[in-house]
Design a protein around this motif. Structure first.
Motif, short mmCIF file in Angstrom:
data_model
loop_
_atom_site.label_atom_id
_atom_site.label_comp_id
_atom_site.label_asym_id
_atom_site.label_seq_id
_atom_site.Cartn_x
_atom_site.Cartn_y
_atom_site.Cartn_z
N ASP A 5 10.83 14.05 -18.75
CA ASP A 5 11.18 14.45 -17.40
C ASP A 5 9.96 14.68 -16.52
N LYS A 6 8.79 14.80 -17.13
CA LYS A 6 7.57 15.04 -16.37
C LYS A 6 6.90 13.74 -15.92
N ARG A 7 7.45 12.61 -16.30
CA ARG A 7 6.87 11.34 -15.86
C ARG A 7 7.10 11.13 -14.37
N ILE A 8 6.29 10.26 -13.78
CA ILE A 8 6.41 9.93 -12.36
C ILE A 8 7.64 9.04 -12.15
N LEU A 9 8.37 9.33 -11.08
CA LEU A 9 9.53 8.50 -10.73
C LEU A 9 9.10 7.48 -9.67
N PRO A 10 9.01 6.19 -10.02
CA PRO A 10 8.62 5.19 -9.02
C PRO A 10 9.81 4.86 -8.10
N VAL A 11 9.51 4.73 -6.83
CA VAL A 11 10.51 4.35 -5.83
C VAL A 11 9.98 3.13 -5.09
N ILE A 12 10.69 2.01 -5.20
CA ILE A 12 10.27 0.76 -4.56
C ILE A 12 11.06 0.59 -3.27
N LEU A 13 10.34 0.51 -2.15
CA LEU A 13 10.98 0.31 -0.85
C LEU A 13 11.02 -1.18 -0.53
N PRO A 109 13.94 19.26 -8.95
CA PRO A 109 13.19 19.35 -7.70
C PRO A 109 11.68 19.22 -7.86
N SER A 110 11.17 19.45 -9.08
CA SER A 110 9.73 19.34 -9.29
C SER A 110 9.30 17.93 -9.67
N THR A 111 10.23 16.99 -9.70
CA THR A 111 9.90 15.60 -10.02
C THR A 111 8.83 15.08 -9.06
N VAL A 112 7.84 14.39 -9.61
CA VAL A 112 6.82 13.72 -8.78
C VAL A 112 7.26 12.27 -8.56
N LEU A 113 7.37 11.90 -7.29
CA LEU A 113 7.75 10.55 -6.93
C LEU A 113 6.52 9.75 -6.57
N ALA A 135 -3.98 11.00 -9.47
CA ALA A 135 -3.34 11.67 -8.33
C ALA A 135 -2.18 12.56 -8.75
N LEU A 136 -1.76 12.47 -10.01
CA LEU A 136 -0.57 13.18 -10.45
C LEU A 136 -0.75 14.70 -10.40
N GLU A 137 -1.86 15.22 -10.93
CA GLU A 137 -2.02 16.67 -10.97
C GLU A 137 -2.13 17.28 -9.56
N PRO A 138 -2.91 16.68 -8.65
CA PRO A 138 -2.88 17.20 -7.28
C PRO A 138 -1.49 17.16 -6.65
N ALA A 139 -0.72 16.14 -6.98
CA ALA A 139 0.65 16.08 -6.46
C ALA A 139 1.49 17.21 -7.04
N GLY A 200 -0.24 3.01 2.01
CA GLY A 200 1.19 3.22 2.07
C GLY A 200 1.82 3.56 0.74
N ASN A 201 0.99 3.90 -0.26
CA ASN A 201 1.48 4.38 -1.56
C ASN A 201 1.34 5.90 -1.60
N PHE A 202 2.43 6.61 -1.88
CA PHE A 202 2.44 8.07 -1.80
C PHE A 202 2.94 8.70 -3.09
N LEU A 203 2.32 9.80 -3.51
CA LEU A 203 2.80 10.61 -4.64
C LEU A 203 3.03 12.03 -4.14
#
Length: 473
Positions: A5-13, A109-113, A135-139, A200-203
Motif C-alpha cells: 500500500d506504500k507504493r506510488i500510484l501512477p496516474v496516466i492522463l 488518503p496518504s497514498t502518493v500519486l 522524490a517519494l520521501e519529500p512527497a 508536467g510530472n507530479f508526485l
C-alpha cells in the motif's frame, strides 16, 4: 496496511488531441495512441515505465469517452491491467487530477500519486524510476513534487521552473516560481539563471492535494467529488457523472495549484525528455541517419538534410531540401519547415472552421471490435475494408438507405441476417438487403477481413440503427 500500500500510484492522463502532429494525430486517434517513434505508442511507453518496477501500484488511466476502447485495447496489447476512469467532457488537467486524487484517497488518503501525461517521451526509464524514488520521501513529507528537466536548448514550447532553497538533507529544492512558455530570448535568460523545464510530472500525497484544491479551487474539488460519487460502472470502465463533472472550472493543475501553493518542490533530473508536441520535436527525439534525416515508411530522399519524412503508404520523395517536415497519409499530406512546425495547430484550426473531415478522422477508423477503412466512394456506393478481431462482433443493426454485400477475404465470418445465422468462409459472399437486421462477428482465432460494398441513396455512418451492442454504444 501492508508494504504494498506504500507504493506510488501512477496516474496516466490521456487528454489532448495533439493537433500540432496532424495529419498523424486526429480526434479519433490522438498522438498519445500512435506509434510515432517505435512499435509502441507513447501511452504504452508511459505505462511500461511504471509497471516494470516494484515502486509502483497498478496504474489508473484518466481518458475521454471517445477513446475508451483504444485505451483498453492498448492495455491488452502490453499485458497491463489498470483502472480506467472516463471523463464525459474534457476539463483539462486540474479536474482530472482531482478525480484521481479522490479515487486514491478512498483507499488511503496518504497514498502518493505520480501523475504523468500519456504523450511524453523519456529516453531512460531506469533514470525516471530512480527520480521517482528520490522524490517519494519529500512527497510523503507533504511537498507537491515535480520533476524539473535540465534544459537542452532555449525551448519556447515548455514552461520553466526556478528552483529556490534546497530542502535540507535532500536533492530537492523548493520552487521559487513557475513561468509560462517564453520567447527565445527569455528562454535563454532562464537557462543562464538555472531554470528547469517543467515536465508536467507530479508526485504528491492525496490528502495534501485535496487540501490545496480545497484552498485554491474548491469548485473543482466539489465537481470531481460529485462526479466520482455518482459514477457508474460500464463494462470495465468507471464512467464519471457528467452533470456533476461539467461544473468543474476548466483549467490546468499548474494554474489551479502549482503556481499558487507554498508546498511545491522540484527535483532536477538529467534524463532526456520531450512532450513530442510538434513534428520538429519528434525529429529531435528520433533516430537520424548520417545526413540528419529521420525517415520512416515508404520514403526516398536525395540531397536532403536534417529533415523528417514519414509515409504510411504512398511512395514519398524529397529532393534537395533541408530542414523540412513531410508527412504523407492516404488522405492528407503535410509539408512544412521544421522551424515552423508549431504552426500546424493554426492550420488545423483553419481547416476545422471549414469543417474538413480530415481533421477529425483517419481513413482507417478504429472500433472496439477492430477497424474499417474506406477504399472508394461514389454518389450511390461506398467500398470499405473491414477487420474484426478474434471474438469481436459488430452491433446488431439495420440501414434505411443502403444494401450491403460482404466478401470474406481472410478468416471465417459469422453472419446474422434477420433470423438466419450462417458461417461465411474465404472467397464466399453474402447480401444484406435494405432494412434487414444484420450482424458480422468473428468466431475464429485469426483476424477476419471483409470487403464491404454499400449501394444505396445514402451511405453515411449515421444511417445505422443499433438494436443490440456488446460494447454499450
Amino acid at each position: 496496511m501492508d508494504d504494498g500500500d506504500k507504493r506510488i500510484l501512477p496516474v496516466i492522463l490521456c487528454g489532448g488531441s495533439g493537433t500540432r502532429l496532424w495529419p498523424a494525430s486526429r480526434d479519433s486517434m490522438p498522438k498519445q495512441f500512435i506509434d510515432l517513434l517505435d512499435d509502441h505508442s507513447t501511452f504504452q511507453a508511459s505505462l511500461k515505465r511504471v509497471v516494470a518496477s516494484d515502486v509502483f501500484q497498478p496504474p489508473v488511466v484518466i481518458a475521454g469517452n471517445d477513446v475508451r476502447f483504444i485505451v483498453a485495447e492498448q492495455l491488452v496489447q502490453i499485458g497491463v491491467e489498470a483502472d480506467i476512469v472516463l471523463e464525459p467532457i474534457q476539463r483539462e488537467s486540474a479536474a482530472a487530477i482531482a478525480v484521481a486524487t479522490l479515487h486514491a484517497a478512498r483507499r488511503d488518503p496518504s497514498t502518493v500519486l505520480l501523475v504523468l501525461p500519456a504523450d511524453h517521451v523519456i529516453d531512460d526509464p531506469t533514470a525516471f524510476v530512480a527520480s521517482c524514488r528520490a522524490a517519494l520521501e519529500p512527497a510523503r513529507q507533504g511537498h507537491i513534487m515535480t520533476l524539473g528537466v535540465a534544459p537542452q536548448y532555449p525551448a519556447t514550447g515548455y514552461g520553466y521552473i526556478q528552483p529556490g532553497q534546497r530542502i535540507e538533507g535532500t536533492d530537492v529544492f523548493r520552487v521559487d516560481r513557475f513561468v509560462e512558455k517564453p520567447d527565445a530570448a527569455a528562454a535563454q535568460i532562464y537557462i543562464d539563471q538555472g531554470f528547469l523545464w517543467n515536465s508536467g510530472n507530479f508526485l504528491f500525497r492525496a490528502d495534501v492535494m485535496m487540501e490545496e484544491l480545497e484552498r485554491f479551487e474548491p469548485a473543482i474539488l466539489a465537481a470531481a467529488r460529485g462526479a466520482l460519487e455518482a459514477a457508474a460502472m460500464d463494462l470495465d470502465f468507471i464512467r464519471l457523472n457528467e452533470e456533476a463533472f461539467i461544473k468543474a472550472p476548466k483549467t490546468s493543475i499548474d494554474f489551479a495549484v502549482m503556481e499558487r501553493t507554498a508546498r511545491a518542490g522540484v527535483l532536477p533530473v538529467s534524463f532526456s525528455w520531450s512532450d513530442v508536441g510538434t513534428w520538429g520535436a519528434l525529429w529531435e527525439g528520433s533516430v537520424r541517419d548520417e545526413a540528419g534525416n529521420a525517415l520512416r515508411g515508404n520514403v526516398e530522399v536525395v540531397e536532403a538534410r536534417n529533415s523528417l519524412v514519414h509515409s504510411d503508404d504512398i511512395l514519398t520523395t524529397v529532393v534537395g531540401l533541408d530542414d523540412v517536415i513531410v508527412v504523407a497519409k492516404p488522405d492528407a499530406v503535410l509539408v512544412t519547415s521544421r522551424s515552423r512546425s508549431e504552426m500546424v495547430k493554426n492550420l488545423v484550426s483553419s481547416m476545422r472552421a471549414k469543417e474538413r473531415p480530415e481533421t477529425r478522422e483517419h481513413i482507417r477508423v478504429y472500433r472496439p471490435w477492430g477497424w474499417y477503412q474506406r477504399t472508394d466512394r461514389g454518389s450511390r456506393f461506398q467500398v470499405k475494408r473491414i477487420m474484426v478481431k478474434p471474438g469481436g462482433r459488430l452491433s446488431l443493426q439495420k440501414h434505411h438507405h443502403r444494401a450491403e454485400h460482404w466478401v470474406v477475404v481472410k478468416g471465417t465470418a459469422e453472419v446474422t441476417v434477420n433470423e438466419t445465422v450462417s458461417l461465411v468462409h474465404e472467397n464466399e459472399s453474402v447480401y444484406i438487403p435494405i432494412g434487414s437486421l444484420h450482424r458480422l462477428a468473428n468466431p475464429g482465432l485469426i483476424p477476419l477481413e471483409v470487403i464491404e460494398v454499400q449501394v444505396g441513396s445514402y451511405t453515411g455512418e449515421d444511417d445505422i440503427v443499433r438494436v443490440e451492442d456488446a460494447y454499450g454504444r
